[in-house]
Structure formats: C-alpha cells, structure tokens
Design an enzyme around this catalytic site. Structure first.
Site, PDB file in Angstrom:
ATOM      1  N   HIS A 222       0.841  -1.209   0.000  1.00 35.54           N
ATOM      2  CA  HIS A 222       0.000   0.000   0.000  1.00 35.54           C
ATOM      3  C   HIS A 222       0.873   1.256   0.000  1.00 35.54           C
ATOM      4  O   HIS A 222       0.599   2.220  -0.705  1.00 35.54           O
ATOM      5  CB  HIS A 222      -0.888   0.039   1.255  1.00 35.54           C
ATOM      6  CG  HIS A 222      -1.838  -1.122   1.389  1.00 35.54           C
ATOM      7  ND1 HIS A 222      -1.725  -2.048   2.397  1.00 35.54           N
ATOM      8  CD2 HIS A 222      -2.908  -1.492   0.660  1.00 35.54           C
ATOM      9  CE1 HIS A 222      -2.702  -2.938   2.278  1.00 35.54           C
ATOM     10  NE2 HIS A 222      -3.436  -2.630   1.241  1.00 35.54           N
TER      11      HIS A 222
ATOM     12  N   GLY B  87      -2.419  -1.988  -7.347  1.00 34.70           N
ATOM     13  CA  GLY B  87      -1.204  -2.798  -7.347  1.00 34.70           C
ATOM     14  C   GLY B  87      -1.271  -3.916  -8.381  1.00 34.70           C
ATOM     15  O   GLY B  87      -2.337  -4.504  -8.597  1.00 34.70           O
TER      16      GLY B  87
HETATM   17  P1  AMP Z   1      -6.305  -4.142  -0.442  1.00 30.95           P
HETATM   18  O1  AMP Z   1      -6.180  -3.309   0.789  1.00 30.95           O
HETATM   19  O2  AMP Z   1      -5.809  -5.540  -0.281  1.00 30.95           O
HETATM   20  O3  AMP Z   1      -7.663  -4.062  -1.082  1.00 30.95           O
HETATM   21  O4  AMP Z   1      -5.312  -3.489  -1.496  1.00 30.95           O
HETATM   22  C1  AMP Z   1      -5.366  -2.144  -1.831  1.00 30.95           C
HETATM   23  C2  AMP Z   1      -4.452  -1.894  -3.004  1.00 30.95           C
HETATM   24  O5  AMP Z   1      -3.128  -2.259  -2.657  1.00 30.95           O
HETATM   25  C3  AMP Z   1      -4.826  -2.704  -4.253  1.00 30.95           C
HETATM   26  O6  AMP Z   1      -4.676  -1.889  -5.395  1.00 30.95           O
HETATM   27  C4  AMP Z   1      -3.818  -3.806  -4.239  1.00 30.95           C
HETATM   28  O7  AMP Z   1      -3.536  -4.324  -5.527  1.00 30.95           O
HETATM   29  C5  AMP Z   1      -2.611  -3.085  -3.678  1.00 30.95           C
HETATM   30  N1  AMP Z   1      -1.652  -4.046  -3.123  1.00 30.95           N
HETATM   31  C6  AMP Z   1      -1.883  -5.020  -2.223  1.00 30.95           C
HETATM   32  N2  AMP Z   1      -0.769  -5.748  -2.003  1.00 30.95           N
HETATM   33  C7  AMP Z   1       0.196  -5.220  -2.794  1.00 30.95           C
HETATM   34  C8  AMP Z   1       1.568  -5.523  -3.025  1.00 30.95           C
HETATM   35  N3  AMP Z   1       2.187  -6.520  -2.398  1.00 30.95           N
HETATM   36  N4  AMP Z   1       2.248  -4.755  -3.909  1.00 30.95           N
HETATM   37  C9  AMP Z   1       1.639  -3.731  -4.549  1.00 30.95           C
HETATM   38  N5  AMP Z   1       0.343  -3.388  -4.375  1.00 30.95           N
HETATM   39  C10 AMP Z   1      -0.365  -4.121  -3.516  1.00 30.95           C
END
Ligand code: AMP
Length: 362
Positions: A58, A187
């Site tokens: 994030h 991401g």
């Molecule tokens: P989430 O909180 O899991 O819904 O993720 C929020 C954002 O963070 C989304 O766009 C995910 O793709 C991104 N994200 C989660 N894990 C990673 C990671 N390891 N590397 C890059 N972006 C990430």
C-alpha cells in the site's frame, strides 16, 4: 476510530512529532467539500483505495501518488460486497489506529522536495453511507445496485470467488464518484482487479487515469498481502511455492518454451514436488495446500492463450489455498485466527521480450 484519533492527538503533543495534518473524513459530503476546494485551488488529487491493514505494498502506491499529485487521498474501507458468504469479511484484519500512524510517518517523508504532494485526506466511510438504500449483500442473486464487468469478472479469481469483482467494481465506482481523482492507484499483485477497473473506467467514461504499480514483496519474494498475517510460521515457509512455480514457468519461457501446456507443466511440477514433500511429513510439521489455478493470459485483455508470442508477451498468474494448520502444539505460531482457516494467495508476473532475451527469470 476514536482510538486512532486520540493516538494522532497524542503524537501532536510530543515535540518534533507533530502529525502532518491529514484529515480523517467519514462523511461523503465532507469528502466532497474537501475535494471541491482542491479543485478550486487547481490541485490534482491522487487516490489510493485500500481495505486497511496497511503494508509496504500500500505504501508504494501512496508514494507513487505523492510523486504525481498535489494531494493524496487514501480510503480505508473493508467492503462487504466483495466477500463471498463463506469468506473472511468478519475476521479481515482491521487496524485503523496503526494505519493512521503509518500514514502519519509517511506524511513526514513527503515533506521532502522529491515529492510533489502530501497525504491530506483519509476517507473511512461507514457501510450505511456507502450502501444507502439496501443492506449490502454477498449473495450471488442478492438485490442491490451493482457494477458487473463481464466476462472479465467471471474467470480466474472470479471463477473461484463469484461475487468478488462485482463487489470490487461496485465499491470502486462509488469511491471514484465520490473522490473524482485525476489518478487512481492499484497494485499489480491484484492484476485481474486492475483490468476490471480499467475496463470499468473506460466503459463508464470515468474521468480518472488508472495507474498500476509493481508488486512489493517480502525479502524471500512472497507478495505482500494483508492476509499474510493469517499464515503463521509453518504455512508461511511453504507459501513461497506459488512464486517458485511462477518462476519455473518464466524460466521455461526464457529457455524457449512457448506452448501453454508445457509452460503450465513447468509450474505444476514445482507445486506437486513440494506437495509430495509436505505429505511425507507428520501432520505436526507439514503445511498442505491446493492449487486453485495457473493461467497464461494475453496482456492486453487477460484472456487465456494457447501459445505465447514473444512480441506480445503474456501474464502468468496463479492462486493457491494454504489449508488449515494440522495438529499445532500450543506454542506454535499459527498466525492470526489460530490457523483454522484456509488462506488463499495469489501472484503473477509478466513474460516479456526482456525475460525471453535475457534468459534469466527475476
Ligand atoms: P487491499 O487493501 O488488499 O484491497 O489493497 C489495496 C491496493 O493495494 C490494491 O490496489 C492492491 O492491488 C494493492 N496491493 C496489495 N498488495 C500489494 C503488493 N504486495 N504490492 C503492490 N500493491 C499491492
């Protein structure tokens, strides 16, 4: 939330530890007012939607947003409609206080001249505000106002989790309508999600640019995820099998293989070897898993392909389910949730001209 706010307040009383002053907003009209002021001041807004439990993945998105926009808005909202009825909505990690402290630390970093912008807003709405008419449903045939992007939402992650992309597209449509950012950041780890959002933005003529940032990994290569805290020591050490399988596919491609079935076989050989080794161990030591899917898809639209053409490249992705921990002793670190639930992991990488020419998988 009040705990978080009091921690931020506490910080402001420590000399030299003054928070950078982002505002935590829970109401949609409050958010809109702030956004309108930014517009009138000719400031661009970069938006990072999250479900909280913030980690370095994030953080990388937020850093990118601060490089490219005057104002950074981060949303923290665990969206119920993207969880299936038997999924982990209730136990999903929620740590708002720790998240705001992390954002505060990050905001200090953005005081450096190399950043254009600053985190000004953390949007943390209630579910009543986000779903004003009907209670949100996780049922496949439940009622409500939804955004569905097909057939993209029905394959891979969508095949295993039938309501997932409907929930993601719906909540992102709501958030993008509320924030109306110039840029929104996602991401690559959730690559199919980024395709769904790009398609939605294009088809519904939303005035926002979708930016996709590289996957951030742990030192051993495991893709960072808020769900990794459920793994515990035993499953964590075996979970790297997913990346190893993707790397084997990449290596096979670098060695000249182009046929889907042979590329997939290289990945499946890795997972079956590791699974065999684990099965031979006593239940107290082993970590078993199931392969959900491996995919080799067209990087333009994520449809499955039979052959990889070097000039086009491909996206290779996969998902595995780490099964519940068997026979833990009471001292074992089995992760959050006592190791009783399966943990689903996803990952992906690009097969490209570069990997084909260099012959060295990353
Ligand atoms: P989430 O909180 O899991 O819904 O993720 C929020 C954002 O963070 C989304 O766009 C995910 O793709 C991104 N994200 C989660 N894990 C990673 C990671 N390891 N590397 C890059 N972006 C990430």
């Amino acid at each position: 939330m009040s705990e978080a706010l009091s921690k931020v307040k506490e910080l402001s009383q420590i000399p030299g530890q003054k928070p950078q002053g982002f505002q935590v907003i829970t109401k949609i009209d409050g958010l809109r007012k702030k956004r309108r002021n930014d517009l009138l001041e000719h400031k661009t807004v970069g938006f990072v939607p999250t479900m909280g439990a913030l980690h370095q993945g994030h953080v990388a998105l937020i850093r990118q947003a601060a490089k490219e926009n005057h104002r950074v808005y981060v949303s923290i909202y665990v969206n119920p409609t993207q969880f299936g009825v038997n999924e982990d909505f209730n136990s999903y990690p929620r740590q708002f206080a720790a998240d705001t402290l992390k954002l505060d630390k990050l905001a200090r970093e953005f005081c450096d001249d190399s950043y254009l912008g600053q985190i000004t807003t953390v949007f943390s709405p209630t579910t009543e505000a986000m779903y004003p008419n009907l209670p949100p449903t996780s049922e496949i045939d439940g009622h409500g106002s939804f955004v569905t992007i097909t057939p993209l939402s029905t394959t891979l992650e969508g095949a295993s989790r039938p309501v997932f992309f409907r929930g993601v597209a719906t909540v992102c449509m709501k958030l993008l309508n509320i924030v109306q950012p110039e840029n929104v950041y996602f991401g690559q780890k959730d690559i199919q999600q980024s395709f769904v959002i790009k398609r939605m933005v294009e088809d519904f003529h939303l005035n926002t640019k979708v930016c996709v940032c590289p996957t951030v990994r742990e030192p051993d290569g495991l893709a960072m995820s808020s769900r990794n805290v459920y793994l515990g020591r035993r499953r964590r050490s075996v979970a790297i099998v997913l990346l190893d399988a993707l790397k084997a596919i990449q290596k096979s491609f670098a060695n000249g293989e182009r046929e889907r079935s042979n590329l997939l076989a290289a990945g499946l050989e890795v997972t079956s070897t590791v699974l065999e080794q684990q099965r031979k161990l006593p239940p107290t030591y082993r970590a078993l898993f199931e392969v959900d899917y491996f995919s080799i898809a067209d990087p333009k639209n994520m449809t499955e392909i039979d052959k990889v053409f070097v000039k086009n490249g491909a996206i290779v992705s996969g998902a595995i389910k780490m099964l519940p921990v068997e026979d833990p002793d009471k001292w074992e670190d089995v992760g959050l949730g006592d190791g009783k639930s399966a943990v689903r992991l996803i990952d992906n990488m690009h097969l490209s001209i570069l990997t084909a020419k260099l012959g060295t998988p990353g």
